[in-house]
Motif scaffolding. Structure first.
Motif, PDB file in Angstrom:
ATOM      1  N   PRO D  89      63.529  54.359 -38.461  1.00 13.82           N
ATOM      2  CA  PRO D  89      64.304  54.110 -37.286  1.00 13.82           C
ATOM      3  C   PRO D  89      65.183  53.362 -37.361  1.00 13.82           C
ATOM      4  CG  PRO D  89      62.321  53.280 -36.942  1.00 13.82           C
ATOM      5  CD  PRO D  89      62.104  54.031 -38.468  1.00 13.82           C
ATOM      6  N   SER D  90      66.441  53.328 -36.722  1.00 16.54           N
ATOM      7  CA  SER D  90      67.643  52.726 -36.771  1.00 16.54           C
ATOM      8  C   SER D  90      67.640  51.166 -35.988  1.00 16.54           C
ATOM      9  CB  SER D  90      68.901  53.405 -36.782  1.00 16.54           C
ATOM     10  OG  SER D  90      69.114  53.665 -35.156  1.00 16.54           O
ATOM     11  N   GLY D  91      67.103  51.387 -34.816  1.00 13.64           N
ATOM     12  CA  GLY D  91      67.282  50.328 -33.896  1.00 13.64           C
ATOM     13  C   GLY D  91      68.605  50.118 -33.382  1.00 13.64           C
ATOM     14  N   THR D  92      69.584  51.076 -33.804  1.00 12.05           N
ATOM     15  CA  THR D  92      70.913  51.040 -33.114  1.00 12.05           C
ATOM     16  C   THR D  92      71.492  52.347 -32.671  1.00 12.05           C
ATOM     17  OG1 THR D  92      71.621  51.628 -35.408  1.00 12.05           O
ATOM     18  CG2 THR D  92      71.472  49.300 -34.791  1.00 12.05           C
ATOM     19  N   ARG D 108      70.188  55.610 -42.406  1.00 12.25           N
ATOM     20  CA  ARG D 108      68.917  55.252 -41.970  1.00 12.25           C
ATOM     21  C   ARG D 108      67.886  56.427 -41.715  1.00 12.25           C
ATOM     22  NH1 ARG D 108      66.451  50.034 -40.197  1.00 12.25           N
ATOM     23  NH2 ARG D 108      67.188  48.763 -41.770  1.00 12.25           N
TER      24      ARG D 108
END
Lengths: 304, 304, 304, 304
Positions: D89-92, D108
């Motif tokens: 997961p990218s978190g963005t 990612r």
């Protein structure tokens, strides 16, 4: 001050480190430049010229061109240009997209690639024939009508411009590029591919030491106030993430290029250029940085 | 140059914006300062003094103290200090942890809170009684033995120092803080809580305009070369993420504090201080920034 | 399914990589653990137990404790806890300050150190004797009243807690830590220093496979809905920046600890724990990750 | 389980929030979609179909297409694809360049725009006629030979693709895009512009609930192991920076699109699709998210 003697001493003292750093390697035209060449030239506002080494060998001015297009556009459009580009140092490398994303497509300053692309985009909007205009101003301020770009370098740059295209499309997505991106990249590659000698470069930058008036074109190229401001930007942002280091060690406003050239000015006194193609890890001329540090130490001259 | 007349004009011209910005609000001692106060003082290296407004009212020098502790530590330890702190502008706010994390606990420059904490940590390692030493140097360079900190401010700062503690523990986790953190924060709060008037502040900074020699202590406080370098750092990093803007508009090395003070120097000529507690969004004195911009415009003076 | 046979096969197949990775080295108590030890245990919701290797050797559960304190606090306070901590994967390492700064002191999820500190801070606010409460719940859910922390480990952790203190002070500066930070760090070190065997750990986590009802305490420890949600968070965030990799290769909700333990559950079926102290570059047990990947491959079991 | 009754209840309960959120506004074709439409469909692996509302109205599947191209490329090339794109997961947000720059042009995960562009780049390298192949697979897995893209949407997307071009050029500068970028963007716009109904979408995704075997094409589209892994990626990365929230509240692997569609699967049981064009701040269908949360709550079904 005996400038010639200082330049001679510098020339002698940097010999051991000449050739120790590799030139830029992203295009063959820069990678194959002889990294043993070294020149240093100084021109005073009263017209005296000093120099030693390979001061009449042409090299690619690259990012140094950003100062000249900025001057042209700043004088043409005035303070409105600062709505599309900032004046703060970036704290990051010259082609970072990260900051650009956080700051909604407004580059931190006009000497980052992103900022220079915005300036060239403005220049394209102003002039019908932007390449001719770039050539004209370069020739005019250096007093040399023979100045030309190296078209092979320009072509190679275009072939390696993915990162700059990414920057340009990013800014376009925020509305901060107005012209066609392929055309923009072509004009930008053209300005970076201009070749000058150390001698020509110190002449071309004399106007920044001379309150904006150019001895060679015999006309004003910037207002007095604009000149101070442009010098301030060179001071703050002229060396990517080594700007503080350059201020700390050299103490003169200046600008470097990936071709190995560096030019700096002492307002009211002189401009000085130095060239050696070997680059340090920050992308600035290793020998050039050292030579200018020696110049400051030996002469005791800096703006501080 | 008729400095007094210029200061008078500035005093008149900034009247409309005085009181328009709020003071720092993170501790009551700063929040309750009268934001109608304004003073501006200039001291030349030949000893002339000029000023107008509330030039003899004490205020909290806050981050301006960072320059003085840096000078003290730099003169004591020499260039080894640059192994623990950089000289590059940060491009971020004064108390950011982000950059510190990426750069392994080495602050970008000594004027970020993180960098100033490292400098104060060094000062604690050198001197048995660091607070006394800080007071001694402040008094010595300003020629005033009455200078004292406001201990209520110091106490309040300690009560609001979570962010600085976070910075300090982060750096300690990388081995870049050597002393006890509670003690460090206490000494740091002490130096920031020192109070001076505009008059005293311009005197205290005269040594930076005078190649490191102080007229008041009658001794050298920095070498000539160190002075230039410290001025260069003020130029590059003195105004957090407004450093480029200050260089662009004012063109003098300087330092601001959250108490609303700003001090700047023209090397070889003078130091100038200005104070109004109202802060702009970047945390610098709104009126102070404007006053110094007017000073540059009216006098035509800058390092560029 | 013949779980015992599968565990035996895994035991045989991981032999070649046992001992190839070093244990955590930041405190001597973890660095000196024998990285040749390996155990794997599985407990089904109907009470069957399987295992092979060093399943009765104690090890430090470390971050695995975060799941248990989260369960305790979630059951006590309900959904209000999500105002102080998120449920999103972080995309960064377990102790990053950067994201915390951008997101104003609200940790991305309760399994980052920052998030776990917030949960422990809540636990301290709820219970007069937080350490006793932590011990009580650990013993209760694993059905073993002998469980204790290794106080030497706890002490060493406290002596190496600068980074966690930085996180805590940062969050306090945003108002997201309510209790004394030294006390918080002490309780946090205590929970991380709890020691369990593989056998005990798979028992302790059985409640997450059993809709929140614990066979050993014989009572509900979480609602059905809370259990699903806690499993979802383990799935999304249980392995720092290797959470996606674990989901991809193993496909079970789980949690790792720097002591080399990993525990995972198949909702409605079983919990499984594995231990070997050697860590991969992401800080998760190298052999443990491989063993669980083999388990999924051999059994064909996953939540996907 | 009485799926139809549950869907009917959901339909009734979401009425008050239908129309409360605006559709995507970056192109007129999406902006002008009626945000009062709502449909929800469920298809079981044994072939039962349930649904309520506008289940036979076409909408733009947009990012949901990323799952299908990923499946096609994964089945064609196997695990080598993970050298060019990650599974974390990218978190963005979905179109961030920042992370891409830090991670040297390796996205990612394949559900970020950057990652999906890499997957489509691979598809172009494999198939001579990539658009035809995309259409073929879409039709095949949904058992409907009438499926077509909305070419006006595709055209509009191309006209607004600066950000995706920036991503593509950035990755090309790191060597992670192999085909012509204009062509890549064209194929990518084509796949995103495919239109399906809720009914068709739940059929198309049934293969992910059925271990990779498709009832409609009557052939295997993914191996059993690949199916589990692809479901895991949907779980970890299917909802941009709301993936953890979706796992937490819904607990099924799924994927959303900016056209307002969401599709999710319960492995071994069914696929479910929902559509309403109004988007929440994270770019996911507001009503769709709520509907699936209600589905989980009412049915008690989730993978956790």
């Amino acid at each position: 001050m005996d400038y010639q003697n200082i330049l001679n001493e510098i020339h002698a003292e940097v010999q051991p480190i000449i050739g120790s750093a590799p030139p830029a390697d992203y295009i063959p035209e820069l990678a194959n430049v002889d990294n043993k060449k070294f020149g240093i030239s100084l021109t005073t506002i009263s017209g005296e010229e000093y120099g030693v080494g390979d001061t009449e060998v042409k090299f690619s001015i690259q990012s140094i061109s950003k100062v000249i297009t900025l001057a042209k556009v700043f004088y043409s459009l005035g303070d409105q240009i600062w709505e599309r580009v900032g004046v703060e140092p970036s704290g990051t490398t010259f082609n970072s997209l990260t900051q650009l994303e956080f700051e909604k497509g407004i580059p931190r300053n006009p000497f980052l690639n992103s900022g220079a692309l915005v300036i060239t985009d403005m220049l394209i909007s102003i002039f019908d024939k932007p390449k001719e205009e770039i050539l004209r101003i370069m020739r005019s301020i250096s007093g040399n009508n023979e100045i030309i770009p190296n078209l092979k370098v320009a072509e190679s740059e275009i072939g390696h411009s993915e990162r700059n295209k990414a920057l340009a499309y990013m800014m376009k997505s925020f509305g901060n590029i107005h012209n066609d991106i392929d055309h923009l990249l072509e004009v930008y590659a053209y300005q970076c591919a201009i070749e000058m000698t150390c001698k020509e470069l110190s002449k071309a930058f004399l106007l920044f030491a001379n309150n904006g008036f150019c001895r060679f074109s015999n006309k004003r190229e910037l207002t007095v106030s604009q000149t101070k401001r442009l010098n301030a930007i060179m001071q703050s942002c002229g060396f990517y993430d080594e700007a503080g280091e350059f201020a700390f060690k050299v103490g003169l406003p200046g600008k470097s290029g990936v071709g190995g050239g560096i030019v700096a000015v002492l307002p009211g006194q002189f401009s000085i250029s130095v060239w050696n193609p070997g680059l340090n890890k920050k992308g600035n001329s290793l020998v050039g940085m050292k030579a200018l540090e020696l110049f400051t130490t030996k002469s005791g001259i800096s703006i501080f």
